[in-house]
Write a protein that holds these residues in place. Structure first.
Motif, PDB file in Angstrom:
ATOM      1  N   GLY A  25      -9.155   0.709   0.108  1.00  0.00           N
ATOM      2  CA  GLY A  25      -9.308   1.093  -1.293  1.00  0.00           C
ATOM      3  C   GLY A  25      -7.989   1.064  -2.044  1.00  0.00           C
ATOM      4  N   GLN A  26      -6.929   1.527  -1.399  1.00  0.00           N
ATOM      5  CA  GLN A  26      -5.611   1.515  -2.036  1.00  0.00           C
ATOM      6  C   GLN A  26      -5.141   0.090  -2.295  1.00  0.00           C
ATOM      7  OE1 GLN A  26      -3.373   3.792   0.821  1.00  0.00           O
ATOM      8  NE2 GLN A  26      -3.570   5.683  -0.340  1.00  0.00           N
ATOM      9  N   ILE A  27      -5.370  -0.798  -1.326  1.00  0.00           N
ATOM     10  CA  ILE A  27      -4.950  -2.187  -1.478  1.00  0.00           C
ATOM     11  C   ILE A  27      -5.703  -2.849  -2.630  1.00  0.00           C
ATOM     12  CG2 ILE A  27      -5.038  -4.462  -0.389  1.00  0.00           C
ATOM     13  CD1 ILE A  27      -4.460  -3.084   2.277  1.00  0.00           C
ATOM     14  N   LEU A  28      -7.007  -2.613  -2.708  1.00  0.00           N
ATOM     15  CA  LEU A  28      -7.802  -3.213  -3.776  1.00  0.00           C
ATOM     16  C   LEU A  28      -7.354  -2.714  -5.148  1.00  0.00           C
ATOM     17  CD1 LEU A  28     -11.394  -3.157  -2.210  1.00  0.00           C
ATOM     18  CD2 LEU A  28      -9.854  -5.121  -2.481  1.00  0.00           C
ATOM     19  N   ARG A  29      -7.060  -1.421  -5.238  1.00  0.00           N
ATOM     20  CA  ARG A  29      -6.602  -0.878  -6.526  1.00  0.00           C
ATOM     21  C   ARG A  29      -5.231  -1.444  -6.898  1.00  0.00           C
ATOM     22  NH1 ARG A  29      -9.195   3.683  -4.412  1.00  0.00           N
ATOM     23  NH2 ARG A  29      -7.253   4.531  -3.549  1.00  0.00           N
ATOM     24  N   ALA A  30      -4.346  -1.538  -5.903  1.00  0.00           N
ATOM     25  CA  ALA A  30      -3.017  -2.090  -6.169  1.00  0.00           C
ATOM     26  C   ALA A  30      -3.109  -3.551  -6.608  1.00  0.00           C
ATOM     27  CB  ALA A  30      -2.133  -1.963  -4.924  1.00  0.00           C
ATOM     28  N   THR A  32       0.817  -1.207   0.000  1.00  0.00           N
ATOM     29  CA  THR A  32       0.000   0.000   0.000  1.00  0.00           C
ATOM     30  C   THR A  32       0.853   1.261   0.000  1.00  0.00           C
ATOM     31  OG1 THR A  32      -1.698  -1.184   1.246  1.00  0.00           O
ATOM     32  CG2 THR A  32      -1.853   1.210   1.223  1.00  0.00           C
ATOM     33  N   LEU A  33       2.027   1.202   0.625  1.00  0.00           N
ATOM     34  CA  LEU A  33       2.859   2.397   0.818  1.00  0.00           C
ATOM     35  C   LEU A  33       3.962   2.510  -0.228  1.00  0.00           C
ATOM     36  CD1 LEU A  33       3.151   2.050   4.694  1.00  0.00           C
ATOM     37  CD2 LEU A  33       1.714   3.687   3.453  1.00  0.00           C
ATOM     38  N   GLN A  34       3.799   1.860  -1.371  1.00  0.00           N
ATOM     39  CA  GLN A  34       4.861   1.802  -2.373  1.00  0.00           C
ATOM     40  C   GLN A  34       5.262   3.172  -2.919  1.00  0.00           C
ATOM     41  OE1 GLN A  34       6.851  -0.548  -3.594  1.00  0.00           O
ATOM     42  NE2 GLN A  34       6.068  -2.148  -2.257  1.00  0.00           N
ATOM     43  N   THR A  35       4.325   4.096  -3.063  1.00  0.00           N
ATOM     44  CA  THR A  35       4.634   5.370  -3.700  1.00  0.00           C
ATOM     45  C   THR A  35       4.682   6.505  -2.674  1.00  0.00           C
ATOM     46  OG1 THR A  35       2.328   5.990  -4.120  1.00  0.00           O
ATOM     47  CG2 THR A  35       3.405   4.553  -5.749  1.00  0.00           C
ATOM     48  N   GLU A  51     -11.807   9.597  12.254  1.00  0.00           N
ATOM     49  CA  GLU A  51     -10.578   9.674  11.477  1.00  0.00           C
ATOM     50  C   GLU A  51      -9.973   8.281  11.271  1.00  0.00           C
ATOM     51  OE1 GLU A  51      -9.647  12.152   9.904  1.00  0.00           O
ATOM     52  OE2 GLU A  51     -10.417  13.939  10.897  1.00  0.00           O
ATOM     53  N   ALA A  52     -10.029   7.438  12.291  1.00  0.00           N
ATOM     54  CA  ALA A  52      -9.502   6.081  12.163  1.00  0.00           C
ATOM     55  C   ALA A  52     -10.326   5.275  11.160  1.00  0.00           C
ATOM     56  CB  ALA A  52      -9.494   5.389  13.526  1.00  0.00           C
ATOM     57  N   ARG A  53     -11.627   5.469  11.181  1.00  0.00           N
ATOM     58  CA  ARG A  53     -12.483   4.738  10.232  1.00  0.00           C
ATOM     59  C   ARG A  53     -12.191   5.186   8.797  1.00  0.00           C
ATOM     60  NH1 ARG A  53     -16.741   5.188  12.728  1.00  0.00           N
ATOM     61  NH2 ARG A  53     -16.832   3.050  13.507  1.00  0.00           N
ATOM     62  N   ALA A  54     -12.042   6.466   8.596  1.00  0.00           N
ATOM     63  CA  ALA A  54     -11.727   6.974   7.261  1.00  0.00           C
ATOM     64  C   ALA A  54     -10.383   6.445   6.782  1.00  0.00           C
ATOM     65  CB  ALA A  54     -11.718   8.504   7.279  1.00  0.00           C
ATOM     66  N   HIS A  55      -9.424   6.332   7.686  1.00  0.00           N
ATOM     67  CA  HIS A  55      -8.092   5.827   7.332  1.00  0.00           C
ATOM     68  C   HIS A  55      -8.162   4.380   6.867  1.00  0.00           C
ATOM     69  CE1 HIS A  55      -3.866   5.132   7.260  1.00  0.00           C
ATOM     70  NE2 HIS A  55      -3.821   4.460   8.397  1.00  0.00           N
ATOM     71  N   VAL A  56      -8.869   3.539   7.626  1.00  0.00           N
ATOM     72  CA  VAL A  56      -8.986   2.128   7.251  1.00  0.00           C
ATOM     73  C   VAL A  56      -9.662   1.994   5.889  1.00  0.00           C
ATOM     74  CG1 VAL A  56     -10.048  -0.090   7.836  1.00  0.00           C
ATOM     75  CG2 VAL A  56      -8.996   1.288   9.629  1.00  0.00           C
ATOM     76  N   GLN A  57     -10.709   2.776   5.648  1.00  0.00           N
ATOM     77  CA  GLN A  57     -11.411   2.716   4.367  1.00  0.00           C
ATOM     78  C   GLN A  57     -10.497   3.128   3.214  1.00  0.00           C
ATOM     79  OE1 GLN A  57     -14.760   5.267   5.214  1.00  0.00           O
ATOM     80  NE2 GLN A  57     -15.983   3.609   6.104  1.00  0.00           N
ATOM     81  N   THR A  58      -9.697   4.163   3.438  1.00  0.00           N
ATOM     82  CA  THR A  58      -8.763   4.619   2.401  1.00  0.00           C
ATOM     83  C   THR A  58      -7.709   3.553   2.108  1.00  0.00           C
ATOM     84  OG1 THR A  58      -9.069   6.943   2.994  1.00  0.00           O
ATOM     85  CG2 THR A  58      -7.056   6.386   1.799  1.00  0.00           C
ATOM     86  N   VAL A  59      -7.173   2.964   3.160  1.00  0.00           N
ATOM     87  CA  VAL A  59      -6.152   1.919   2.997  1.00  0.00           C
ATOM     88  C   VAL A  59      -6.727   0.734   2.231  1.00  0.00           C
ATOM     89  CG1 VAL A  59      -4.770   0.203   4.230  1.00  0.00           C
ATOM     90  CG2 VAL A  59      -4.799   2.573   5.015  1.00  0.00           C
TER      91      VAL A  59
END
Length: 246
Positions: free
Chosen positions: A229-234, A187-190, A219-227
Motif C-alpha cells: 500500500g505504501q509503495i502504491l501511494r508513493a 517505501t522507507l523515505q520518511t 504478522e508477516a502477511r499484514a506487513h507485506v500488505q502495508t508495504v
C-alpha cells in the motif's frame, strides 16, 4: 573491518554468539560476497575466543551456505542466492521483461511466500537465531540513515528465511530482495514509514521468538500488505508530480 564492534552475549554459547555476529555482518552487507575472512588464528585473536570456538562458528556458517572454506584459499563469503541457478535466472528475466507490472508481481510473490516462511521459521528457530533477529530489531530501531536502514531491513527478512533452515527458501528470498531493493528505499523515505516498518518487524520477531507460527504468518502477511500500500501511494504521488499542467 572493526571486529571489536561485535556483540558479546551471555545467553548463547561462544560458538553460537560468534556465528550470530558473523552471519549478521554477511547478511547486512558489511562482509561482502567474495571477501576473504581472516584465518582461524587471526579471528581468535581479534575476537578474543579460542580457535575451537572459531572453528565451530565457521562450520555453522558453512552449513548455512554463507561461507566457502577450501584448503589453500581460506574462508570466503559467498552469495546465498548462487544456488538458485536457472530457476532464479528465469524469474529475473520475467521480471525484467514485464515493465509496468513488475512491482505488483513481485509483491504478489512476496505475499505468497513470506508469511509461510515466517510461520516455518517460528517452528524451527533456535536460541541463536532469536538472538540474531533481536539484534536486527535493535539496530533498525536505532538507525536513522536511509541506506543503512534499507540494508538492515533486507537482512532481517533474509535472516527469517535462513531460520527455516531450508536453503532453497533462503535463496528465493534473497533473489526477491535484490529485485525490490529500489522500491524498499522508496517505501522507507520518511521517518513515519520507518516507524511503521519497525513496529511490523518487532511484531513478526516477537511471534517468531514465541514460536507462534500462526501469529508469525499473520504478522508477516499484514506487513507485506502495508508495504504494498505504501509503495502504491508513493508511486501515485510521484506520477501526479510529473504530470504536465494544462
Amino acid at each position: 573491518m572493526d571486529w571489536s564492534t561485535l556483540r558479546r552475549g551471555k545467553s548463547l554459547s561462544v560458538p553460537d554468539m560468534l556465528s550470530v555476529n558473523l552471519e549478521r555482518l554477511i547478511l547486512n552487507g558489511e562482509l561482502k560476497t567474495g571477501e576473504k575472512l581472516p584465518n582461524e588464528r587471526e579471528l581468535a585473536e581479534l575476537l578474543g575466543a579460542s580457535r575451537v570456538s572459531i572453528r565451530q562458528a565457521l562450520h555453522e556458517l558453512e552449513a548455512r551456505g554463507m561461507i566457502d572454506r577450501r584448503p589453500g584459499r581460506g574462508t570466503v563469503v559467498v552469495d546465498p542466492s548462487e544456488g538458485v541457478g536457472s530457476a532464479g535466472a528465469g524469474i529475473s528475466a520475467v521480471l525484467a521483461a514485464e515493465g509496468t507490472g513488475e512491482l505488483q508481481r513481485i509483491m504478489e510473490l512476496r505475499a505468497m511466500i513470506e508469511p509461510p516462511i515466517a510461520a516455518l521459521a517460528a517452528s524451527r528457530v533456535t536460541a541463536r537465531d532469536v538472538e540474531q533477529l533481536r539484534a536486527y530489531i535493535a539496530d533498525m530501531e536505532s538507525e536513522f540513515d536511509l541506506e543503512r536502514y534499507s540494508e538492515l531491513d533486507r537482512a532481517f527478512h533474509q535472516a527469517i528465511a535462513q531460520y527455516t533452515h531450508n536453503p532453497l527458501l533462503s535463496q528465493l528470498t534473497d533473489l526477491i530482495a535484490t529485485e525490490i531493493a529500489p522500491s524498499r528505499r522508496r517505501t522507507l523515505q520518511t521517518p513515519e514509514r520507518r516507524e511503521t516498518s519497525n513496529a511490523a518487524h518487532r511484531a513478526i520477531f516477537e511471534a517468531i521468538a514465541d514460536r507462534d507460527s500462526e501469529r508469525a504468518e499473520a504478522e508477516a502477511r499484514a506487513h507485506v500488505q502495508t508495504v504494498f500500500g505504501q509503495i502504491l501511494r508513493a508511486q501515485a504521488q510521484a506520477d501526479a508530480a510529473t504530470e504536465p499542467t494544462s
